[in-house]
Design a protein around this motif. Structure first.
Motif, PDB file in Angstrom:
ATOM      1  N   ASN A  51       0.649  -1.499  -0.478  1.00 33.91           N
ATOM      2  CA  ASN A  51      -0.137  -0.233   0.306  1.00 33.91           C
ATOM      3  C   ASN A  51       0.781   1.245   0.050  1.00 33.91           C
ATOM      4  O   ASN A  51       0.832   2.081  -0.129  1.00 33.91           O
ATOM      5  CB  ASN A  51      -0.869   0.131   0.898  1.00 33.91           C
ATOM      6  N   LYS A  77       2.733  -3.681  -7.450  1.00 34.64           N
ATOM      7  CA  LYS A  77       2.047  -4.855  -7.870  1.00 34.64           C
ATOM      8  C   LYS A  77       3.002  -6.383  -7.417  1.00 34.64           C
ATOM      9  O   LYS A  77       2.060  -7.416  -7.622  1.00 34.64           O
ATOM     10  CB  LYS A  77       2.267  -4.932  -9.285  1.00 34.64           C
ATOM     11  N   ASP A  80       2.276  -7.629  -4.523  1.00 32.72           N
ATOM     12  CA  ASP A  80       0.277  -8.164  -4.031  1.00 32.72           C
ATOM     13  C   ASP A  80      -0.550  -7.867  -4.669  1.00 32.72           C
ATOM     14  O   ASP A  80      -1.348  -6.732  -5.631  1.00 32.72           O
ATOM     15  CB  ASP A  80       0.151  -6.701  -3.446  1.00 32.72           C
ATOM     16  N   GLU A  81      -0.585  -8.830  -5.485  1.00 31.58           N
ATOM     17  CA  GLU A  81      -1.421  -9.267  -7.013  1.00 31.58           C
ATOM     18  C   GLU A  81      -3.024  -8.352  -6.715  1.00 31.58           C
ATOM     19  O   GLU A  81      -3.358  -8.735  -8.103  1.00 31.58           O
ATOM     20  CB  GLU A  81      -1.154 -10.600  -7.499  1.00 31.58           C
ATOM     21  N   SER A  82      -3.495  -8.665  -5.904  1.00 33.38           N
ATOM     22  CA  SER A  82      -4.748  -8.111  -5.543  1.00 33.38           C
ATOM     23  C   SER A  82      -4.979  -6.994  -5.783  1.00 33.38           C
ATOM     24  O   SER A  82      -6.191  -6.687  -5.930  1.00 33.38           O
ATOM     25  CB  SER A  82      -5.434  -8.589  -3.870  1.00 33.38           C
ATOM     26  N   ILE A  83      -3.908  -5.989  -5.765  1.00 37.95           N
ATOM     27  CA  ILE A  83      -4.091  -5.480  -6.853  1.00 37.95           C
ATOM     28  C   ILE A  83      -3.776  -4.132  -7.937  1.00 37.95           C
ATOM     29  O   ILE A  83      -3.741  -3.249  -8.524  1.00 37.95           O
ATOM     30  CB  ILE A  83      -3.621  -3.329  -5.439  1.00 37.95           C
ATOM     31  N   ALA A  84      -4.050  -6.046  -8.900  1.00 41.36           N
ATOM     32  CA  ALA A  84      -2.805  -5.780 -10.318  1.00 41.36           C
ATOM     33  C   ALA A  84      -3.823  -4.427 -11.022  1.00 41.36           C
ATOM     34  O   ALA A  84      -3.208  -3.595 -11.610  1.00 41.36           O
ATOM     35  CB  ALA A  84      -2.644  -6.881 -10.177  1.00 41.36           C
ATOM     36  N   GLU A  85      -5.476  -4.547 -10.941  1.00 42.16           N
ATOM     37  CA  GLU A  85      -6.166  -4.142 -11.477  1.00 42.16           C
ATOM     38  C   GLU A  85      -5.726  -2.179 -11.159  1.00 42.16           C
ATOM     39  O   GLU A  85      -5.619  -1.328 -12.305  1.00 42.16           O
ATOM     40  CB  GLU A  85      -7.036  -4.444 -11.765  1.00 42.16           C
ATOM     41  N   ASN A  86      -5.692  -2.225  -9.849  1.00 46.47           N
ATOM     42  CA  ASN A  86      -5.642  -0.809  -9.863  1.00 46.47           C
ATOM     43  C   ASN A  86      -4.017  -0.003 -10.385  1.00 46.47           C
ATOM     44  O   ASN A  86      -3.448   1.450 -10.074  1.00 46.47           O
ATOM     45  CB  ASN A  86      -5.693   0.029  -8.342  1.00 46.47           C
TER      46      ASN A  86
END
Length: 208
Positions: A51, A77, A80-86
């Protein structure tokens, strides 16, 4: 010993939270250069804080420090792959900024490459337009034509629509697609500004 370790972890987390709060306040206050440095302080204590890297990227991008923004977003990225779209959305804007800077510096190749990268992370009209115009300048006519078509599809009411149609026709001529070029020139043949040039092309191409 267990209690001591737990206490140390708690103190470390409190320190991270305090530093993160300072950095977030600076970002909210639009003090972007200062916020960027403040997020560095967070990462010095917590090097795996995705973050913090993400927000550091936002601060750097807003401060027009695009190289630092790119580096921070890529690291976020990775962590944390979960925030890849952002992250991808943010990277798309970073590469647009880089492309525009290259355009201003008359670096057509750099502008083309960065605009293409922007599209990889998030297709958008601005990037397609830059790809189209820079590819046209570099005589990569097929690339230019596809990008300008994409721009017109995304921005059907764009103020520069007629000009782009003319440039698209020019790119199609260079790509050997004269029949398709004729169709675009005919579309703008009566335009008060570009009509005369379009009619000239229609005559030269002997459009039916």
């Amino acid at each position: 010993e267990g209690v001591l370790l737990e206490a140390n972890d708690l103190l470390a987390q409190l320190k991270i939270n305090q530093l993160m709060g300072i950095a977030n306040d600076l970002l909210t206050a639009r003090e972007f250069a200062e916020a960027y440095e403040a997020y560095k302080d967070v990462i010095a204590v917590d090097p795996n804080n995705a973050n913090a890297y993400f927000r550091m990227g936002q601060a750097a991008n807003a401060a027009d420090n695009t190289d630092a923004a790119e580096e921070a977003f890529i690291k976020a990225k990775e962590l944390d792959e979960s925030i890849a779209e952002n992250v991808d959305r943010q990277l798309s804007t970073v590469y647009i900024k880089k492309a525009v800077a290259c355009q201003r510096a008359k670096d057509l190749k750099g502008a083309l490459e960065n605009a293409q990268k922007s599209i990889e992370f998030g297709d958008n009209a601005n990037a397609q337009k830059i790809v189209g115009l820079t590819a046209l300048g570099l005589k990569q006519n097929a690339v230019a034509a596809e990008a300008l078509k994409a721009y017109l599809a995304m921005s059907p009411d764009a103020r520069d629509r007629v000009q782009i149609i003319y440039q698209l026709g020019t790119a199609l001529i260079g790509a050997g697609q004269t029949g398709e070029a004729c169709g675009y020139f005919k579309e703008i043949a009566q335009d008060p500004k570009w009509g005369e040039a379009a009619r000239y092309q229609i005559t030269v191409l002997k459009c039916k």
